[in-house]
Design a protein around this motif. Sequence first.
Motif, PDB file in Angstrom:
ATOM      1  N   ILE A  64      69.132  73.114 -31.911  1.00 24.46           N
ATOM      2  CA  ILE A  64      67.817  72.648 -32.346  1.00 24.46           C
ATOM      3  C   ILE A  64      67.691  72.727 -33.857  1.00 24.46           C
ATOM      4  O   ILE A  64      67.242  71.785 -34.522  1.00 24.46           O
ATOM      5  N   LYS A  75      58.902  70.568 -32.351  1.00 23.96           N
ATOM      6  CA  LYS A  75      59.881  70.188 -31.331  1.00 23.96           C
ATOM      7  C   LYS A  75      59.813  71.199 -30.182  1.00 23.96           C
ATOM      8  O   LYS A  75      60.059  72.386 -30.368  1.00 23.96           O
ATOM      9  N   THR A  99      61.322  72.178 -26.492  1.00 22.02           N
ATOM     10  CA  THR A  99      62.529  71.946 -25.697  1.00 22.02           C
ATOM     11  C   THR A  99      62.441  72.706 -24.386  1.00 22.02           C
ATOM     12  O   THR A  99      62.121  73.896 -24.367  1.00 22.02           O
ATOM     13  N   GLY A 146      54.926  65.270 -32.249  1.00 22.38           N
ATOM     14  CA  GLY A 146      56.253  65.861 -32.377  1.00 22.38           C
ATOM     15  C   GLY A 146      57.157  65.310 -31.289  1.00 22.38           C
ATOM     16  O   GLY A 146      56.971  64.190 -30.817  1.00 22.38           O
ATOM     17  N   THR A 147      58.123  66.128 -30.881  1.00 24.97           N
ATOM     18  CA  THR A 147      59.068  65.725 -29.841  1.00 24.97           C
ATOM     19  C   THR A 147      59.068  66.748 -28.726  1.00 24.97           C
ATOM     20  O   THR A 147      59.059  67.954 -28.972  1.00 24.97           O
ATOM     21  N   GLN A 183      61.542  67.460 -25.617  1.00 27.60           N
ATOM     22  CA  GLN A 183      62.799  67.046 -24.983  1.00 27.60           C
ATOM     23  C   GLN A 183      63.070  67.886 -23.741  1.00 27.60           C
ATOM     24  O   GLN A 183      62.943  69.104 -23.743  1.00 27.60           O
ATOM     25  N   SER A 188      53.276  62.073 -29.104  1.00 24.51           N
ATOM     26  CA  SER A 188      54.587  62.733 -29.149  1.00 24.51           C
ATOM     27  C   SER A 188      55.655  61.857 -28.512  1.00 24.51           C
ATOM     28  O   SER A 188      55.373  61.009 -27.664  1.00 24.51           O
TER      29      SER A 188
END
Length: 251
Positions: free
Chosen positions: A142, A151, A153, A203-204, A206, A234
């Motif tokens: 990351i 981010k 995760t 943001g992201t 994942q 996002s």
Amino acid sequence: MKHLSIELSETAVRFSVVENGMTKSYNYTFTDKKDYRYKEQLDEFLVDSGLKNQEFDEQTISWSSKRTTLIPANIFGESKPESVFKLCYGDQIPSNHIDYNRIPEHGMVNIYEIPLWVKSFFVIRYPRSIIQHEGSHLLRGIFAENAFKLKTTLVVYDHHVLLSIVKENKLEFYSVFDFNENEDIIYHTLFTLQQKGLNKESGTLQICPGVGSSEEKINELHTKFSAFADLKSSTILVNSDLIIKSQQLCV
């Protein structure tokens, strides 16, 4: 360069051969979860898959377990890993099942549970292998990318999930929790983001399939996350290669 990346949990294993930018994976789900049977099943699988007689330049192993905790490196220097682990999880885990990985580039140490059969099996068959907890690989992966923007995760298994949140090159959250349904994962993730005041920030997010996880559940989770208004700004994606790529950063 021929790299063998191994993703391992108590339920399944994935061997991935990475060579010349190409990846070929071999998956196996354990049918018997006794320590000595893990070794027998792995030996049989290595023969059946044709991996046993192959030579590799590098071998890395990512072990996933629910009991993992991060502490600052300066605190680790003043304590023992067994004491920290037992403070978090109690005395039911034998001391020789407790290990740790230093992550010096981020000033952290990951203390975690790993059964003896994992090391005894892989060290004999791959003496130069590097065995670390999945969370240690994950954080390196990351932070090796752009970690300034938010981010989130998720590494999702059939019954547990590792959740990490980074922003502005800092780790905001790291934990593992059990779940029964995808709704439990969504609730824990959105609640944590809300508690951190990050639930409406772009943001992201994942979603990384853990070894042995259900593809159907992963796709359903992606669809359900995409429907939430708080996450409309996002990017929500499935990242199947994060752990494999992250392992290559530790050799």
